[in-house]
Design an enzyme around this catalytic site. Structure first.
Site, PDB file in Angstrom:
ATOM      1  N   SER A 147       0.839  -1.202   0.000  1.00 42.01           N
ATOM      2  CA  SER A 147       0.000   0.000   0.000  1.00 42.01           C
ATOM      3  C   SER A 147       0.868   1.244   0.000  1.00 42.01           C
ATOM      4  O   SER A 147       2.007   1.217   0.470  1.00 42.01           O
ATOM      5  CB  SER A 147      -0.891   0.013   1.250  1.00 42.01           C
ATOM      6  OG  SER A 147      -1.560   1.251   1.400  1.00 42.01           O
ATOM      7  N   TYR A 160      -1.415  -0.519  10.013  1.00 43.31           N
ATOM      8  CA  TYR A 160      -1.438  -0.928   8.599  1.00 43.31           C
ATOM      9  C   TYR A 160      -0.160  -0.488   7.888  1.00 43.31           C
ATOM     10  O   TYR A 160       0.428  -1.243   7.103  1.00 43.31           O
ATOM     11  CB  TYR A 160      -2.668  -0.309   7.934  1.00 43.31           C
ATOM     12  CG  TYR A 160      -2.982  -0.826   6.548  1.00 43.31           C
ATOM     13  CD1 TYR A 160      -3.425  -2.130   6.346  1.00 43.31           C
ATOM     14  CD2 TYR A 160      -2.887   0.018   5.433  1.00 43.31           C
ATOM     15  CE1 TYR A 160      -3.741  -2.590   5.074  1.00 43.31           C
ATOM     16  CE2 TYR A 160      -3.204  -0.431   4.167  1.00 43.31           C
ATOM     17  CZ  TYR A 160      -3.631  -1.738   3.993  1.00 43.31           C
ATOM     18  OH  TYR A 160      -3.938  -2.190   2.727  1.00 43.31           O
TER      19      TYR A 160
END
Length: 249
Positions: A147, A160
């Site tokens: 990501s 995350y």
């Protein structure tokens, strides 16, 4: 070169929805691989993905297991291999991931652990179990879904960002270990992609930050993954490829 004469498979973890589903469908369209659609709890969605794979002219099957549970991963993959003697999983797409967003000072330990377990430990559990056969066969493609958060960090996503940043580091290290065996290891780093995971975000406001002035589509990400999973990408390894409309490059 790829071994001839054996049934070849591509495994996509978290393949039941969103980007995972799009990857399963695109691989079915672009390759001769049978698609192993991994999921944990949403069997209905996984069956919908399998139907879409068939509708795209491909073949596939469901392979449920929990990527965070090493024993479950081993049991499921070993059982599948026993049933499919001689078959080869040549492509591994480590797509399974979750978010548990929140400011770090209020983050619960379980929200930290769940996110790390799914993305980072999930990568280890699946890839570590399968990589020996890739090395023996002297061919393989490993694609890790990361990501933009793992590259630049995103406030409210310390867990995350940490998980995806760790997978990026693992991608670069593993690529160097296995390159001589014609096994490539790359990461794909999406920005804002229109999926279930981003449906609660304020797209109108956020797209002002994006030079392309829109969210990406799961299909656009899937095309990139399909290329990295193909023989055409053999000289690309240890790389992190951004697909984010220019938001971070």
């Amino acid at each position: 070169m790829k071994e001839k004469g054996k049934q070849k498979y591509a495994l996509v973890t978290g393949g039941s929805r969103g980007i995972g589903r799009a990857i399963c469908i695109q691989l079915a369209k672009d390759s001769e691989y049978r698609i192993l659609i991994n999921y944990y709890s949403n069997e209905t969605a996984a069956k919908e993905t399998l139907k879409a794979v068939h509708d795209a002219g491909g073949q596939g099957e469901l392979l449920p297991f929990n990527v965070t549970d090493a024993a479950n991963v081993k049991s499921a993959l070993d059982s599948w291999q026993e049933t499919n003697a001689g078959a080869i999983i040549e492509v591994i797409v480590n797509n399974a991931g979750i978010t548990q967003d929140g400011m770090f000072m209020w983050m619960k330990a379980e929200d930290w652990s769940k996110v790390i377990d799914t993305s980072l430990h999930g990568f280890f559990n699946v890839t570590n179990h399968l990589i020996q056969k890739l090395l023996v066969n002297k061919y393989g493609r490993i694609v890790n879904m990361v990501s933009v958060s793992g590259l630049k960090g995103t406030p409210g996503q310390t867990n995350y960002s940490a998980a995806k940043g760790a997978v990026i580091g693992a991608t670069k290290a593993l690529a160097q270990e296995v390159a001589k065996r014609n096994v490539t290891v790359n990461a794909v780093a999406p920005g804002f992609i229109a999926t279930d995971m981003t449906q609660n975000l304020d797209e109108k406001e956020l797209k002002k930050m994006i030079p392309a002035n829109r969210f990406g589509t799961a299909q656009e990400v899937a095309h990139l993954v399909s290329f990295l999973a193909s023989e055409k990408s053999g000289y690309i390894t240890g790389d992190v490829i951004n697909i984010n409309g220019g938001i971070y490059s």
